[in-house]
Design an enzyme around this catalytic site. Structure first.
Site, PDB file in Angstrom:
ATOM      1  N   TYR A   1       0.915  -1.291   0.045  1.00  0.00           N
ATOM      2  CA  TYR A   1       0.038   0.057   0.252  1.00  0.00           C
ATOM      3  C   TYR A   1       1.025   1.302  -0.087  1.00  0.00           C
ATOM      4  CZ  TYR A   1       0.879   0.386   4.935  1.00  0.00           C
ATOM      5  OH  TYR A   1       1.490   0.748   6.295  1.00  0.00           O
ATOM      6  N   CYS A   2       0.264   2.460  -0.454  1.00  0.00           N
ATOM      7  CA  CYS A   2       0.979   3.496  -0.497  1.00  0.00           C
ATOM      8  C   CYS A   2      -0.176   4.809  -0.632  1.00  0.00           C
ATOM      9  CB  CYS A   2       1.922   3.734  -1.631  1.00  0.00           C
ATOM     10  SG  CYS A   2       1.284   3.231  -3.548  1.00  0.00           S
ATOM     11  N   THR A   3       0.268   5.907  -0.882  1.00  0.00           N
ATOM     12  CA  THR A   3      -0.793   6.962  -0.676  1.00  0.00           C
ATOM     13  C   THR A   3      -1.688   6.884  -1.790  1.00  0.00           C
ATOM     14  OG1 THR A   3       0.986   8.395  -0.080  1.00  0.00           O
ATOM     15  CG2 THR A   3      -0.874   9.468  -0.745  1.00  0.00           C
TER      16      THR A   3
ATOM     17  N   ILE B   1      -4.412   4.509   0.038  1.00  0.00           N
ATOM     18  CA  ILE B   1      -4.486   4.727   1.183  1.00  0.00           C
ATOM     19  C   ILE B   1      -5.793   5.718   1.215  1.00  0.00           C
ATOM     20  CG2 ILE B   1      -4.114   5.692   3.429  1.00  0.00           C
ATOM     21  CD1 ILE B   1      -1.231   4.901   2.887  1.00  0.00           C
TER      22      ILE B   1
END
Length: 304
Positions: free
Chosen positions: A186-188, A215
């Site tokens: 996961y990342c922004t 996210i």
């Protein structure tokens, strides 16, 4: 008359770009015509951007950008803006959309990155955890400092300063015990995981997923009721955002250890490091000079 709200959009699109410079000039002109500020990166692999402006102008930009054949399927993530989220407009051509240091390893076609992780919508993430329990591993695809104020519950947070460190980190053997487990990266906004999941799969990780929309999309759907805890760091003037008013504060002041979610810029003009401080400690000038070994010179360029 309805008020024209300030908004921020975060987006990326992987698609072959034959002439990145021509696309750069087009995007520069497009943003200037709509009075938008922010950062856009163009590469032979596609486009990555985050822009701020009035809602009506951003909608016009989105419509125009989707007219480019390779960008018509881009998923634009929207969030509240302040009107002062970006000081200027920057549109650049780079070898990579995200600086993993592996531009020739990544292959893209009209459907996106070839060989990346399986995309999961937010509800599918929760379903996977419900079905597989503690066997599921959340793997943070951001710089380690971002996880100080927010992360998925019990996530693995690699010790990286920039995305360029990820390949070496993955190849170090630290995470070989996870190669047989279901790993959710996961990342922004999702773009870093497009690359990270591909890098992990080519290095022996068997079951790799990525959260569709990152996210931002997960937090907008579940707020504090899901598996995300804390605040989301953003690479703009807002610094952090919360998905609802029930967000936990999980950050700790680097000086006294009390709860905080506020980053401050190091007082040294040559340093781009951020320091996590509580309100009391931030009032002492001595605390605004960092003691970190690494200078994060590329923070402001990394988006998504």
């Amino acid at each position: 008359m309805a008020k024209d709200l300030d908004k921020v959009i975060l987006y990326y699109g992987f698609a072959p770009v034959a002439d990145p410079e021509a696309v750069r000039l087009w995007q520069q002109s497009l943003c200037e015509s709509f009075n938008l500020k922010g950062r856009i990166i163009i590469s032979p692999h596609g486009i990555n951007g985050t822009l701020g402006g009035k809602m009506k102008d951003l909608k016009k930009y989105v419509k125009q950008t989707k007219m480019y054949k390779g960008f018509k399927k881009i998923d634009f993530k929207w969030s509240e803006g302040t009107g002062n989220d970006f000081p200027r407009l920057s549109v650049k051509v780079r070898p990579e959309l995200v600086a993993f240091g592996a531009p020739y390893e990544i292959e893209v076609d009209e459907n996106g990155v070839v060989g990346g992780g399986i995309h999961l919508k937010p509800q599918q993430v929760n379903k996977l955890v419900k079905e597989r329990g503690d066997d599921v591993v959340f793997f943070d695809g951001r710089n380690a400092f971002e996880a100080k104020v927010g992360r998925f519950r019990n996530a693995v947070v690699p010790d990286v300063v920039t995305s360029h460190d990820f390949v070496q980190e993955i190849e170090s053997g630290k995470y070989d015990h996870l190669k047989e487990k279901p790993v959710v990266t996961y990342c922004t906004g999702g773009i870093r995981c497009e690359i990270l999941s591909s890098v992990m799969k080519t290095r022996g990780f068997k079951e790799v997923y990525q959260i569709e929309g990152g996210i931002v999309r997960y937090g907008n759907k579940y707020g504090s009721r899901g598996l995300w805890e804390g605040s989301l760091y953003t690479f703009d003037g807002r610094m952090i955002i919360d998905f609802d008013d029930q967000s936990k504060v999980i950050g700790e002041c680097e000086k006294c250890g009390s709860s905080t979610k506020t980053f401050f810029n190091c007082g040294l003009a040559s340093c781009h490091e951020l320091i996590l401080l509580c309100e009391t400690c931030s009032k002492l000038d001595a605390n605004l000079t960092c003691t970190h070994e690494n200078l994060r010179t590329s923070n402001r360029e990394l988006i998504g």
